[in-house]
Motif scaffolding. Structure first.
Motif, PDB file in Angstrom:
ATOM      1  N   LYS A 183       0.664  -1.362  -0.142  1.00 31.13           N
ATOM      2  CA  LYS A 183      -0.016  -0.018   0.164  1.00 31.13           C
ATOM      3  C   LYS A 183       0.926   1.230   0.029  1.00 31.13           C
ATOM      4  O   LYS A 183       1.976   1.284   0.618  1.00 31.13           O
ATOM      5  CB  LYS A 183      -0.950   0.073   1.317  1.00 31.13           C
ATOM      6  N   GLN A 200      -4.761   6.223   0.947  1.00 36.83           N
ATOM      7  CA  GLN A 200      -4.320   4.823   0.717  1.00 36.83           C
ATOM      8  C   GLN A 200      -4.584   4.403  -0.590  1.00 36.83           C
ATOM      9  O   GLN A 200      -5.549   4.524  -0.896  1.00 36.83           O
ATOM     10  CB  GLN A 200      -4.499   3.895   1.746  1.00 36.83           C
ATOM     11  N   GLU A 201      -3.453   4.005  -1.337  1.00 35.98           N
ATOM     12  CA  GLU A 201      -3.643   3.152  -2.472  1.00 35.98           C
ATOM     13  C   GLU A 201      -3.108   1.841  -2.423  1.00 35.98           C
ATOM     14  O   GLU A 201      -1.851   1.627  -2.189  1.00 35.98           O
ATOM     15  CB  GLU A 201      -2.973   4.045  -3.497  1.00 35.98           C
ATOM     16  N   ASP A 202      -3.906   0.723  -2.953  1.00 33.86           N
ATOM     17  CA  ASP A 202      -3.469  -0.531  -2.863  1.00 33.86           C
ATOM     18  C   ASP A 202      -2.727  -0.953  -4.201  1.00 33.86           C
ATOM     19  O   ASP A 202      -3.020  -0.375  -5.197  1.00 33.86           O
ATOM     20  CB  ASP A 202      -4.560  -1.500  -2.859  1.00 33.86           C
ATOM     21  N   ALA A 212       1.218   1.547  -7.506  1.00 28.29           N
ATOM     22  CA  ALA A 212       0.298   2.391  -6.942  1.00 28.29           C
ATOM     23  C   ALA A 212       1.036   3.756  -7.194  1.00 28.29           C
ATOM     24  O   ALA A 212       2.112   4.317  -6.851  1.00 28.29           O
ATOM     25  CB  ALA A 212       0.140   1.997  -5.382  1.00 28.29           C
ATOM     26  N   MET A 214      -0.147   8.394  -6.502  1.00 27.82           N
ATOM     27  CA  MET A 214      -0.861   9.367  -6.112  1.00 27.82           C
ATOM     28  C   MET A 214      -0.682  10.819  -6.857  1.00 27.82           C
ATOM     29  O   MET A 214       0.414  11.024  -7.041  1.00 27.82           O
ATOM     30  CB  MET A 214      -0.645   9.684  -4.418  1.00 27.82           C
ATOM     31  N   ARG A 223      -9.668   7.543  -8.156  1.00 24.50           N
ATOM     32  CA  ARG A 223      -9.012   6.175  -8.055  1.00 24.50           C
ATOM     33  C   ARG A 223     -10.100   5.147  -8.278  1.00 24.50           C
ATOM     34  O   ARG A 223     -11.034   5.430  -7.995  1.00 24.50           O
ATOM     35  CB  ARG A 223      -8.247   6.019  -6.643  1.00 24.50           C
ATOM     36  N   ASP A 225     -11.455   1.733  -7.297  1.00 27.01           N
ATOM     37  CA  ASP A 225     -11.614   0.701  -6.110  1.00 27.01           C
ATOM     38  C   ASP A 225     -12.174  -0.554  -6.839  1.00 27.01           C
ATOM     39  O   ASP A 225     -13.423  -0.795  -6.802  1.00 27.01           O
ATOM     40  CB  ASP A 225     -12.203   1.227  -5.032  1.00 27.01           C
ATOM     41  N   CYS A 251     -10.309  11.104  -4.917  1.00 30.21           N
ATOM     42  CA  CYS A 251      -9.170  11.220  -3.959  1.00 30.21           C
ATOM     43  C   CYS A 251      -9.732  12.444  -3.090  1.00 30.21           C
ATOM     44  O   CYS A 251     -10.111  13.520  -3.530  1.00 30.21           O
ATOM     45  CB  CYS A 251      -8.076  11.176  -4.429  1.00 30.21           C
TER      46      CYS A 251
END
Length: 407
Positions: A183, A200-202, A212, A214, A223, A225, A251
Motif C-alpha cells: 500500500k 491510501q492506494e493498494d 500504486a 498518488m 482512483r 476501487d 481522492c
C-alpha cells in the motif's frame, strides 16, 4: 481498517451510521473518513484484546463506514434507511495482523486466484504514526529509493516541495518488479505532532509489475476501487459492467502546498516482505499527460452517469425480453399440443375405418370365408337363380348361337 474476516455484518440493533461515527448528514467524505479512522483506531481489536465490547463497537463503526463511504449506499440510506442498503454486498476487509495461520493461508489463496480482498493497515503502524514515533527517511524530488518492507510494517518518507513544484503538481508512485503486494500511504500532520492517515492506494498489477500512485494536480483526481461491490457483482454478473465505474472514487486530497509531506510504503503481502521502488516527481514535465488525464476522467464521469440511466432502460428491456421469450415458449408448447391432438384425432379416424372395412369384408372362424364379391353376386340373382340385371351372360350367348347353328 478493520478486522472483518466475517465481513461487515450488521449488528442486531443497528444505530444510525451518522450517530455511530458522530458526524452530521451534510458531512464531507473526508470528515466521515477522519471520524471513522479515529474510532477504528480507538476500538481496534489489537488494542482491546481483553474487551469484547470494543470488538463489537469496532464492527459497528466499520459497518457504518461501509454505508457512508459508498456514495450510492449513502444515498440509498438517506432516502429509505437500512432496508434500501444491500448489506450482503458490503466489502470484506481483513486485518492480516489479527488472523490465524489457517485463515491467512485461505486469504492468500483467494488473493492469488484474483478474488479482490481488502486488507487493513495494522493498528500498531497507525498508532506509531499518530504518536510521531516512526522513523522518516528523506525522498528528494526526482530521485528514487529502493527498499524491502516486512509484512504489516511500513517505511516512512518525507517529500519536501517548493512553491513552483507545488504549483505545477506532484506525483508520488511506487512499483515492485517482484510484483509484491503493498500500500502507498499519505499522512497529514496531526495537531499533536504526529501523522494522521489521509490517503491510501493498494498496489495493482500493471504489466509485469505491481504499482500504486498518488496524483496532486490541482484538479479532482479519481482512483479505481476494484473491490467495491465485488460480492454483489458476483451474484449478478450483468452488474459487473454497470457497477464497474462505480469503483471510481474521488481522492480526498488533490493538491499539496509547499513544505514537507509524509508518505509510506506498507507491506501488504501475506507471508513475505515487499520489495519496492518509490519516487516523487514534479508534474511540470508531464503537462500534456496531466491534461489528458483530466480530460479522460471527465469523460469517464460522464459515462458513469450515462450508464446509471442506461441500466434502468436495460433492466426494463431485459424484463420485457424475458416476458416475450416466456410467452414464445408457452405459445410454442400450446401450438405443439394442439397439433398433437389434431394428429391423434385424424389417426383415430383412419384406424377405425380400416378396422371397420376389414371387419365387414372378411369372416373367418375356421371354416370357408365369404367375400364381398360373393355378397354382391348373390344380391344380383332372382329367387330362381336368374340374373336380376337381365344381362345375358357370355355362356348363354354361345349356347344360343350353337342351337341356331345345329337346329
Amino acid at each position: 481498517m478493520g478486522s472483518k474476516l466475517e465481513g461487515t455484518s450488521a449488528p442486531p440493533l443497528r444505530r444510525d451510521p451518522y450517530e455511530v461515527l458522530s458526524v452530521s448528514k451534510d458531512s464531507s467524505d473526508q470528515e466521515i473518513k477522519t471520524a471513522y479512522r479515529k474510532l477504528a483506531l480507538k476500538y481496534h481489536p489489537d488494542k482491546n484484546t481483553d474487551n469484547p465490547e470494543a470488538s463489537e463497537l469496532f464492527k459497528e463503526v466499520a459497518y457504518s463506514y461501509g454505508i457512508l463511504s459508498d456514495p450510492e449506499k449513502r444515498r440509498q440510506y438517506d432516502n429509505a434507511g437500512f432496508e434500501a442498503v444491500d448489506t450482503e454486498g458490503m466489502d470484506m476487509e481483513i486485518d492480516l495482523s489479527n488472523l490465524g495461520t489457517v485463515n491467512t493461508v485461505f486469504a492468500a489463496l483467494f488473493s492469488k486466484l484474483g478474488v479482490p480482498i481488502k486488507t487493513s493497515i495494522s493498528a500498531n503502524v497507525l498508532e506509531e504514526a499518530l504518536n510521531g514515533t516512526v522513523t522518516v527517511r528523506p525522498l528528494p524530488i526526482g530521485m528514487s529509493v529502493n527498499g524491502k518492507v516486512e509484512k504489516q510494517s511500513a517505511h516512512f518518507y518525507s517529500v519536501t516541495i517548493n512553491e513552483q513544484q507545488a504549483e505545477a503538481g506532484v506525483v508520488v508512485r511506487a512499483t515492485s518488479a517482484a510484483q509484491s503486494k503493498f500500500k502507498l500511504l499519505y499522512f497529514e500532520q496531526d495537531a499533536n505532532g504526529g501523522y494522521n492517515l489521509a490517503l491510501q492506494e493498494d498496489s495493482e498489477k500493471t504489466g509485469k509489475v505491481t504499482s500504486a500512485g498518488m496524483y496532486f494536480l490541482h484538479f479532482q483526481v479519481y482512483r479505481m476501487d476494484s473491490t467495491m461491490n465485488a460480492l454483489a457483482m458476483a451474484k449478478d454478473p450483468e452488474a459487473a459492467f454497470f457497477k464497474r465505474l462505480e469503483g471510481l472514487q474521488p481522492c480526498e486530497v488533490s493538491e499539496l502546498k509547499a513544505g514537507t509531506h509524509i508518505f509510506a510504503v506498507y507491506g501488504d503481502n501475506f507471508f513475505k516482505t515487499a520489495s519496492y521502488t518509490i519516487e516523487a516527481v514534479c508534474a511540470k514535465s508531464y503537462e500534456e499527460t496531466t491534461n489528458k488525464l483530466q480530460e479522460i476522467e471527465a469523460q469517464i464521469l460522464m459515462k458513469r452517469n450515462e450508464l446509471r440511466q442506461f441500466e434502468t432502460e436495460y433492466r426494463k428491456a431485459l424484463a420485457r425480453f424475458q416476458e416475450v421469450t416466456n410467452r414464445y415458449s408457452q405459445e410454442k408448447q400450446s401450438v405443439d399440443e394442439l397439433l398433437r391432438q389434431r394428429d391423434s384425432i385424424h389417426s383415430s379416424f383412419t384406424s377405425a375405418r380400416t378396422v371397420a372395412i376389414s371387419g365387414n369384408t372378411s369372416y373367418s372362424n375356421g371354416s370357408s370365408s365369404k367375400t364381398a364379391y360373393d355378397d354382391a353376386k348373390a344380391d344380383s340373382l332372382t329367387e330362381d337363380g336368374r340374373d336380376k340385371s337381365g344381362r345375358k351372360k357370355w355362356f348363354n350367348l354361345n349356347l344360343n348361337r350353337a342351337d341356331k347353328k345345329f337346329g
